[in-house]
Design a protein around this motif. Structure first.
Motif, PDB file in Angstrom:
ATOM      1  N   VAL A 123       0.838  -1.207   0.000  1.00 45.63           N
ATOM      2  CA  VAL A 123       0.000   0.000   0.000  1.00 45.63           C
ATOM      3  C   VAL A 123       0.868   1.251   0.000  1.00 45.63           C
ATOM      4  O   VAL A 123       0.625   2.188  -0.758  1.00 45.63           O
ATOM      5  N   LEU A 124       1.891   1.266   0.814  1.00 44.39           N
ATOM      6  CA  LEU A 124       2.793   2.412   0.877  1.00 44.39           C
ATOM      7  C   LEU A 124       3.454   2.655  -0.479  1.00 44.39           C
ATOM      8  O   LEU A 124       3.539   3.791  -0.944  1.00 44.39           O
ATOM      9  N   ASP A 125       3.881   1.595  -1.120  1.00 43.98           N
ATOM     10  CA  ASP A 125       4.497   1.706  -2.441  1.00 43.98           C
ATOM     11  C   ASP A 125       3.526   2.294  -3.457  1.00 43.98           C
ATOM     12  O   ASP A 125       3.885   3.165  -4.248  1.00 43.98           O
ATOM     13  N   ARG A 126       2.287   1.842  -3.433  1.00 40.34           N
ATOM     14  CA  ARG A 126       1.280   2.367  -4.375  1.00 40.34           C
ATOM     15  C   ARG A 126       1.018   3.842  -4.144  1.00 40.34           C
ATOM     16  O   ARG A 126       0.869   4.614  -5.095  1.00 40.34           O
ATOM     17  N   ILE A 127       0.962   4.267  -2.886  1.00 37.77           N
ATOM     18  CA  ILE A 127       0.713   5.685  -2.585  1.00 37.77           C
ATOM     19  C   ILE A 127       1.894   6.536  -3.041  1.00 37.77           C
ATOM     20  O   ILE A 127       1.711   7.572  -3.685  1.00 37.77           O
ATOM     21  N   ILE A 128       3.109   6.113  -2.728  1.00 40.29           N
ATOM     22  CA  ILE A 128       4.303   6.862  -3.131  1.00 40.29           C
ATOM     23  C   ILE A 128       4.379   6.973  -4.651  1.00 40.29           C
ATOM     24  O   ILE A 128       4.649   8.039  -5.197  1.00 40.29           O
ATOM     25  N   THR A 129       4.097   5.890  -5.337  1.00 38.18           N
ATOM     26  CA  THR A 129       4.148   5.892  -6.800  1.00 38.18           C
ATOM     27  C   THR A 129       3.022   6.738  -7.390  1.00 38.18           C
ATOM     28  O   THR A 129       3.263   7.580  -8.261  1.00 38.18           O
ATOM     29  N   ALA A 130       1.791   6.534  -6.930  1.00 39.25           N
ATOM     30  CA  ALA A 130       0.645   7.260  -7.481  1.00 39.25           C
ATOM     31  C   ALA A 130       0.752   8.761  -7.247  1.00 39.25           C
ATOM     32  O   ALA A 130       0.348   9.560  -8.088  1.00 39.25           O
ATOM     33  N   ALA A 131       1.310   9.159  -6.117  1.00 40.66           N
ATOM     34  CA  ALA A 131       1.437  10.582  -5.795  1.00 40.66           C
ATOM     35  C   ALA A 131       2.690  11.206  -6.409  1.00 40.66           C
ATOM     36  O   ALA A 131       2.910  12.407  -6.269  1.00 40.66           O
ATOM     37  N   GLY A 132       3.517  10.413  -7.067  1.00 37.04           N
ATOM     38  CA  GLY A 132       4.725  10.939  -7.692  1.00 37.04           C
ATOM     39  C   GLY A 132       5.801  11.329  -6.690  1.00 37.04           C
ATOM     40  O   GLY A 132       6.552  12.266  -6.914  1.00 37.04           O
ATOM     41  N   LEU A 133       5.899  10.600  -5.589  1.00 38.80           N
ATOM     42  CA  LEU A 133       6.829  10.950  -4.517  1.00 38.80           C
ATOM     43  C   LEU A 133       8.090  10.087  -4.497  1.00 38.80           C
ATOM     44  O   LEU A 133       8.947  10.268  -3.634  1.00 38.80           O
ATOM     45  N   ALA A 134       8.225   9.170  -5.437  1.00 31.42           N
ATOM     46  CA  ALA A 134       9.368   8.250  -5.436  1.00 31.42           C
ATOM     47  C   ALA A 134      10.703   8.960  -5.604  1.00 31.42           C
ATOM     48  O   ALA A 134      11.745   8.440  -5.218  1.00 31.42           O
ATOM     49  N   GLN A 135      10.702  10.150  -6.143  1.00 30.60           N
ATOM     50  CA  GLN A 135      11.948  10.908  -6.317  1.00 30.60           C
ATOM     51  C   GLN A 135      12.545  11.289  -4.962  1.00 30.60           C
ATOM     52  O   GLN A 135      13.747  11.424  -4.827  1.00 30.60           O
ATOM     53  N   TRP A 136      11.697  11.447  -3.941  1.00 24.40           N
ATOM     54  CA  TRP A 136      12.175  11.874  -2.626  1.00 24.40           C
ATOM     55  C   TRP A 136      12.151  10.759  -1.598  1.00 24.40           C
ATOM     56  O   TRP A 136      12.848  10.838  -0.597  1.00 24.40           O
ATOM     57  N   LEU A 137      11.336   9.750  -1.819  1.00 22.24           N
ATOM     58  CA  LEU A 137      11.203   8.667  -0.851  1.00 22.24           C
ATOM     59  C   LEU A 137      11.499   7.342  -1.539  1.00 22.24           C
ATOM     60  O   LEU A 137      10.684   6.840  -2.305  1.00 22.24           O
ATOM     61  N   THR A 138      12.681   6.797  -1.282  1.00 22.33           N
ATOM     62  CA  THR A 138      12.996   5.486  -1.837  1.00 22.33           C
ATOM     63  C   THR A 138      12.549   4.433  -0.839  1.00 22.33           C
ATOM     64  O   THR A 138      12.816   4.545   0.358  1.00 22.33           O
ATOM     65  N   LEU A 139      11.850   3.435  -1.329  1.00 18.81           N
ATOM     66  CA  LEU A 139      11.258   2.412  -0.480  1.00 18.81           C
ATOM     67  C   LEU A 139      12.092   1.139  -0.529  1.00 18.81           C
ATOM     68  O   LEU A 139      12.499   0.699  -1.613  1.00 18.81           O
ATOM     69  N   HIS A 140      12.345   0.579   0.639  1.00 16.16           N
ATOM     70  CA  HIS A 140      13.139  -0.646   0.768  1.00 16.16           C
ATOM     71  C   HIS A 140      12.418  -1.606   1.699  1.00 16.16           C
ATOM     72  O   HIS A 140      11.604  -1.194   2.523  1.00 16.16           O
ATOM     73  N   THR A 141      12.764  -2.889   1.595  1.00 17.71           N
ATOM     74  CA  THR A 141      12.151  -3.892   2.460  1.00 17.71           C
ATOM     75  C   THR A 141      13.091  -4.406   3.539  1.00 17.71           C
ATOM     76  O   THR A 141      12.669  -5.166   4.395  1.00 17.71           O
ATOM     77  N   ASP A 142      14.362  -3.985   3.517  1.00 20.72           N
ATOM     78  CA  ASP A 142      15.336  -4.487   4.482  1.00 20.72           C
ATOM     79  C   ASP A 142      16.187  -3.348   5.035  1.00 20.72           C
ATOM     80  O   ASP A 142      16.897  -2.688   4.272  1.00 20.72           O
ATOM     81  N   LEU A 143      16.133  -3.141   6.323  1.00 16.29           N
ATOM     82  CA  LEU A 143      16.862  -2.053   6.974  1.00 16.29           C
ATOM     83  C   LEU A 143      18.376  -2.199   6.824  1.00 16.29           C
ATOM     84  O   LEU A 143      19.068  -1.231   6.530  1.00 16.29           O
ATOM     85  N   ALA A 144      18.884  -3.401   6.982  1.00 14.59           N
ATOM     86  CA  ALA A 144      20.338  -3.611   6.895  1.00 14.59           C
ATOM     87  C   ALA A 144      20.880  -3.226   5.527  1.00 14.59           C
ATOM     88  O   ALA A 144      21.963  -2.644   5.424  1.00 14.59           O
ATOM     89  N   ASP A 145      20.134  -3.530   4.474  1.00  8.85           N
ATOM     90  CA  ASP A 145      20.582  -3.165   3.130  1.00  8.85           C
ATOM     91  C   ASP A 145      20.646  -1.660   2.943  1.00  8.85           C
ATOM     92  O   ASP A 145      21.542  -1.143   2.305  1.00  8.85           O
ATOM     93  N   VAL A 146      19.687  -0.954   3.508  1.00  8.26           N
ATOM     94  CA  VAL A 146      19.641   0.505   3.360  1.00  8.26           C
ATOM     95  C   VAL A 146      20.810   1.156   4.080  1.00  8.26           C
ATOM     96  O   VAL A 146      21.478   2.034   3.541  1.00  8.26           O
ATOM     97  N   PRO A 160      17.011  16.748  -6.906  1.00  8.17           N
ATOM     98  CA  PRO A 160      16.618  18.114  -7.240  1.00  8.17           C
ATOM     99  C   PRO A 160      15.374  18.523  -6.481  1.00  8.17           C
ATOM    100  O   PRO A 160      14.572  17.686  -6.094  1.00  8.17           O
ATOM    101  N   SER A 161      15.237  19.806  -6.271  1.00  7.37           N
ATOM    102  CA  SER A 161      14.078  20.327  -5.570  1.00  7.37           C
ATOM    103  C   SER A 161      12.930  20.512  -6.549  1.00  7.37           C
ATOM    104  O   SER A 161      13.110  21.028  -7.639  1.00  7.37           O
TER     105      SER A 161
END
Length: 161
Positions: free
Chosen positions: A110-133, A143-144
């Protein structure tokens, strides 16, 4: 030896001025300070009732990350998150464009769909594993760009009847 976790400090955010006592029970956060990242662990519900606390939590986390650290927002323990709270996170990421923001959610559908649909992926990169991040190197700042601006209709153009 892992230099990325050489200094770890845990800090629980206190209640903010004027905040009802039950708000901190409904949403809480811990901040972990690492050499290369600030990790914000969020727990509970982020909704209309707790949005003010969420904004204070984000402001504190961004201030801590402003020295060139990555901000990792771990949402695995969040049971509800409003669209407004996601937008607040993205807006702060835009304002603090030198801070790279990563969001961690083990099951992000759900979070991924909201970020993608709202066009926010440029500022919020989504990951499934904390250690990898945390182990990744920092990327150049994004860019702003203004999001969610309200545009008044053009009142100077005559209508044709």
């Amino acid at each position: 030896m892992n230099t990325h976790s050489s200094h770890v400090e845990r800090y629980e955010l206190p209640a903010f001025d004027g905040e009802p006592p039950d708000v901190s029970a409904r949403v809480s956060a811990d901040i972990e300070t690492r050499s290369n990242a600030i990790v914000l662990y969020v727990h509970g519900d982020i909704d209309a009732y707790t949005i003010t606390r969420w904004r204070h939590v984000l402001d504190d986390a961004f201030q801590r990350a402003s020295g060139g650290r990555q901000l990792v927002v771990d949402l695995d323990e969040v049971t509800f998150m409003s669209c407004r709270s996601i937008i607040d996170l993205a807006c702060r990421a835009q304002q603090h464009h030198t801070v790279r923001v990563s969001v961690v959610k083990a099951a992000p559908s759900v979070l991924d769909r909201i970020i993608t649909a709202a066009g926010l992926a440029q500022w919020l990169t989504l990951h499934t594993d904390l250690a990898d991040v945390i182990s990744t190197s920092t990327d150049p700042p994004r860019p702003s760009l203004r999001v969610w601006t309200h545009r008044e209709p053009d009142r100077g153009t005559p209508t044709h009847q």
